[in-house]
Enzyme design. Structure first.
Site, PDB file in Angstrom:
ATOM      1  N   SER A 154      -1.954  -8.600 -14.101  1.00  0.00           N
ATOM      2  CA  SER A 154      -2.046  -8.294 -15.528  1.00  0.00           C
ATOM      3  C   SER A 154      -2.976  -7.100 -15.747  1.00  0.00           C
ATOM      4  O   SER A 154      -3.212  -6.291 -14.833  1.00  0.00           O
ATOM      5  CB  SER A 154      -2.538  -9.542 -16.268  1.00  0.00           C
ATOM      6  N   SER A 155      -3.485  -6.993 -16.949  1.00  0.00           N
ATOM      7  CA  SER A 155      -4.348  -5.866 -17.315  1.00  0.00           C
ATOM      8  C   SER A 155      -5.107  -6.244 -18.574  1.00  0.00           C
ATOM      9  O   SER A 155      -4.635  -7.059 -19.379  1.00  0.00           O
ATOM     10  CB  SER A 155      -3.472  -4.635 -17.587  1.00  0.00           C
ATOM     11  N   TYR A 168       3.154  -0.273 -22.121  1.00  0.00           N
ATOM     12  CA  TYR A 168       2.551  -0.905 -20.927  1.00  0.00           C
ATOM     13  C   TYR A 168       1.740  -2.133 -21.336  1.00  0.00           C
ATOM     14  O   TYR A 168       1.880  -3.212 -20.754  1.00  0.00           O
ATOM     15  CB  TYR A 168       1.673   0.120 -20.207  1.00  0.00           C
ATOM     16  N   LYS A 172       2.494  -6.092 -20.370  1.00  0.00           N
ATOM     17  CA  LYS A 172       1.568  -6.984 -19.651  1.00  0.00           C
ATOM     18  C   LYS A 172       1.305  -8.250 -20.460  1.00  0.00           C
ATOM     19  O   LYS A 172       1.166  -9.347 -19.901  1.00  0.00           O
ATOM     20  CB  LYS A 172       0.259  -6.245 -19.344  1.00  0.00           C
TER      21      LYS A 172
HETATM   22  N1  LIG Z   1      -5.564   0.857 -11.675  1.00  0.00           N
HETATM   23  C1  LIG Z   1      -6.054   0.199 -12.698  1.00  0.00           C
HETATM   24  O1  LIG Z   1      -7.079   0.591 -13.296  1.00  0.00           O
HETATM   25  C2  LIG Z   1      -5.403  -1.085 -13.146  1.00  0.00           C
HETATM   26  C3  LIG Z   1      -6.027  -1.819 -14.178  1.00  0.00           C
HETATM   27  C4  LIG Z   1      -5.442  -3.009 -14.591  1.00  0.00           C
HETATM   28  C5  LIG Z   1      -4.271  -3.455 -13.993  1.00  0.00           C
HETATM   29  N2  LIG Z   1      -3.675  -2.718 -13.006  1.00  0.00           N
HETATM   30  C6  LIG Z   1      -2.451  -3.251 -12.412  1.00  0.00           C
HETATM   31  O2  LIG Z   1      -2.620  -3.337 -11.007  1.00  0.00           O
HETATM   32  C7  LIG Z   1      -1.326  -3.253 -10.367  1.00  0.00           C
HETATM   33  C8  LIG Z   1      -1.380  -2.250  -9.222  1.00  0.00           C
HETATM   34  O3  LIG Z   1      -1.665  -0.979  -9.749  1.00  0.00           O
HETATM   35  P1  LIG Z   1      -2.430   0.134  -8.911  1.00  0.00           P
HETATM   36  O4  LIG Z   1      -3.536   0.608  -9.768  1.00  0.00           O
HETATM   37  O5  LIG Z   1      -2.698  -0.356  -7.533  1.00  0.00           O
HETATM   38  O6  LIG Z   1      -1.306   1.295  -8.938  1.00  0.00           O
HETATM   39  P2  LIG Z   1      -0.738   2.266  -7.796  1.00  0.00           P
HETATM   40  O7  LIG Z   1      -1.787   2.632  -6.813  1.00  0.00           O
HETATM   41  O8  LIG Z   1      -0.034   3.332  -8.527  1.00  0.00           O
HETATM   42  O9  LIG Z   1       0.305   1.327  -7.022  1.00  0.00           O
HETATM   43  C9  LIG Z   1       1.469   0.860  -7.648  1.00  0.00           C
HETATM   44  C10 LIG Z   1       2.423   0.378  -6.570  1.00  0.00           C
HETATM   45  O10 LIG Z   1       3.615  -0.127  -7.213  1.00  0.00           O
HETATM   46  C11 LIG Z   1       4.761   0.527  -6.630  1.00  0.00           C
HETATM   47  N3  LIG Z   1       5.837   0.564  -7.604  1.00  0.00           N
HETATM   48  C12 LIG Z   1       5.817   1.088  -8.844  1.00  0.00           C
HETATM   49  N4  LIG Z   1       7.013   0.946  -9.431  1.00  0.00           N
HETATM   50  C13 LIG Z   1       7.806   0.295  -8.537  1.00  0.00           C
HETATM   51  C14 LIG Z   1       9.152  -0.131  -8.546  1.00  0.00           C
HETATM   52  N5  LIG Z   1       9.943   0.069  -9.605  1.00  0.00           N
HETATM   53  N6  LIG Z   1       9.642  -0.786  -7.453  1.00  0.00           N
HETATM   54  C15 LIG Z   1       8.859  -0.994  -6.377  1.00  0.00           C
HETATM   55  N7  LIG Z   1       7.571  -0.605  -6.307  1.00  0.00           N
HETATM   56  C16 LIG Z   1       7.066   0.037  -7.370  1.00  0.00           C
HETATM   57  C17 LIG Z   1       4.216   1.901  -6.230  1.00  0.00           C
HETATM   58  O11 LIG Z   1       4.987   2.546  -5.232  1.00  0.00           O
HETATM   59  P3  LIG Z   1       6.200   3.562  -5.543  1.00  0.00           P
HETATM   60  O12 LIG Z   1       5.769   4.445  -6.680  1.00  0.00           O
HETATM   61  O13 LIG Z   1       6.396   4.260  -4.237  1.00  0.00           O
HETATM   62  O14 LIG Z   1       7.344   2.679  -5.914  1.00  0.00           O
HETATM   63  C18 LIG Z   1       2.862   1.509  -5.649  1.00  0.00           C
HETATM   64  O15 LIG Z   1       3.023   1.022  -4.323  1.00  0.00           O
HETATM   65  C19 LIG Z   1      -0.326  -2.908 -11.471  1.00  0.00           C
HETATM   66  O16 LIG Z   1       0.341  -4.074 -11.894  1.00  0.00           O
HETATM   67  C20 LIG Z   1      -1.213  -2.380 -12.589  1.00  0.00           C
HETATM   68  O17 LIG Z   1      -0.618  -2.554 -13.856  1.00  0.00           O
HETATM   69  C21 LIG Z   1      -4.220  -1.544 -12.562  1.00  0.00           C
END
Ligand SMILES: NC(=O)c1ccc[n+]([C@@H]2O[C@H](COP(=O)([O-])OP(=O)(O)OC[C@H]3O[C@@H](n4cnc5c(N)ncnc54)[C@H](OP(=O)(O)O)[C@@H]3O)[C@@H](O)[C@H]2O)c1
Length: 251
Positions: A154-155, A168, A172
């Site tokens: 989540s977020s 987005y 979530k």
């Molecule tokens: N970063 C933050 O500050 C933050 C805060 C709150 C929540 N989150 C949540 O944490 C989770 C992970 O995010 P992250 O920050 O680690 O982002 P990230 O580094 O951009 O990683 C996202 C991953 O999801 C894959 N992905 C995206 N769309 C996809 C699709 N349609 N099919 C298959 N794979 C897909 C991407 O690879 P490809 O693009 O190669 O497909 C990548 O491996 C997400 O749910 C995000 O909403 C992040």
């Protein structure tokens, strides 16, 4: 509902040795960190992301280290055929017991007011962040035994209204609520469903949301590891329905 881990009744860990997890978005960021953690705890991980190169790098490193193994299957979680392949692979391996819906799409870069995003972005974000995870759960449940765990990432934007959180944030929130419903509906089957807000992390998603931000000032996905160790030490039905703040975990 819990916003933070509290005392639990049974604390029976899910033993990962030789068992199988399915992790989406495993090529980088939080998904790669979770895949690494699960492998270190003995889980085999069916891992996916669209980028085959990133996924292969994660799998290559972890398969050299063990003890768990990574089966890397590149593809888009929005593709029904790809999801079917993921579930068939995970279901054919021993003890399929964890599904992590981590892959997500912000939709616009940089983030912008909701009404400025094209309607097609609304569709793609909802398809990636809500429809695909729910479909993956739907397809996985027949293979999951009692004591399995479903984790939806989540977020904060699911519960706080921020300008520019866009569709987005709405996606979530929708997934949080779907998870609460599923937690009730899957209770009899002994399957736990939780939502986990990992907190801000210096990943590519953050960089694309806010280009120019100093990512080194943000926590890394590894900052959530104490929480994940805690979660994996619980019985899934003890935590089911919970919404957890991974970076606020203190023990
Ligand atoms: N970063 C933050 O500050 C933050 C805060 C709150 C929540 N989150 C949540 O944490 C989770 C992970 O995010 P992250 O920050 O680690 O982002 P990230 O580094 O951009 O990683 C996202 C991953 O999801 C894959 N992905 C995206 N769309 C996809 C699709 N349609 N099919 C298959 N794979 C897909 C991407 O690879 P490809 O693009 O190669 O497909 C990548 O491996 C997400 O749910 C995000 O909403 C992040």
């Amino acid at each position: 509902m819990h916003d933070n881990p509290t005392a639990d009744s049974r604390s029976t860990p899910i033993d990962g040795t030789g068992r199988t997890a399915l992790v989406t978005g495993a090529g980088r960021g939080l998904g790669a960190t979770l895949t690494t953690l699960l492998c270190a705890r003995g889980w085999n991980v069916v891992a996916t992301s669209r980028s085959g190169d990133e996924l292969a790098a994660v799998a290559g490193k972890l398969n050299a280290e063990g003890p768990g193994r990574v089966v890397a299957i590149p593809g888009d979680v929005c593709d029904p055929g790809h999801r079917a392949r993921l579930v068939a692979e995970a279901g054919a391996l021993p003890g399929f017991g964890i599904v992590v819906n981590n892959a997500a799409l912000m939709g616009v870069s940089p983030i912008a007011p909701l009404l400025e995003a094209p309607v097609d972005v609304y569709r793609r974000v909802m398809e990636t962040n809500v429809v695909a995870p729910l479909a993956l759960i739907r397809e996985s449940v027949p293979h999951l035994g009692s004591g399995s765990l479903i984790v939806n990432i989540s977020s904060e934007s699911a519960v706080q209204a921020f300008p520019c959180a866009g569709v987005y944030g709405a996606s979530k929130a929708a997934m949080d609520q779907a998870g609460r419903i599923l937690a009730l509906e899957l209770a009899e089957a002994g399957i736990g469903v939780v939502a986990v807000d990992p907190g801000d992390m210096g990943t590519r998603m953050y960089a694309e949301a806010e280009p120019g931000a100093d990512l080194s000032a943000l926590p890394s996905p590894e900052s959530t590891l104490p929480f994940w160790h805690w979660l994996l030490g619980r019985h899934p039905t003890d935590v089911s329905g919970g919404r957890f703040l991974a970076q606020e975990h203190t023990r």
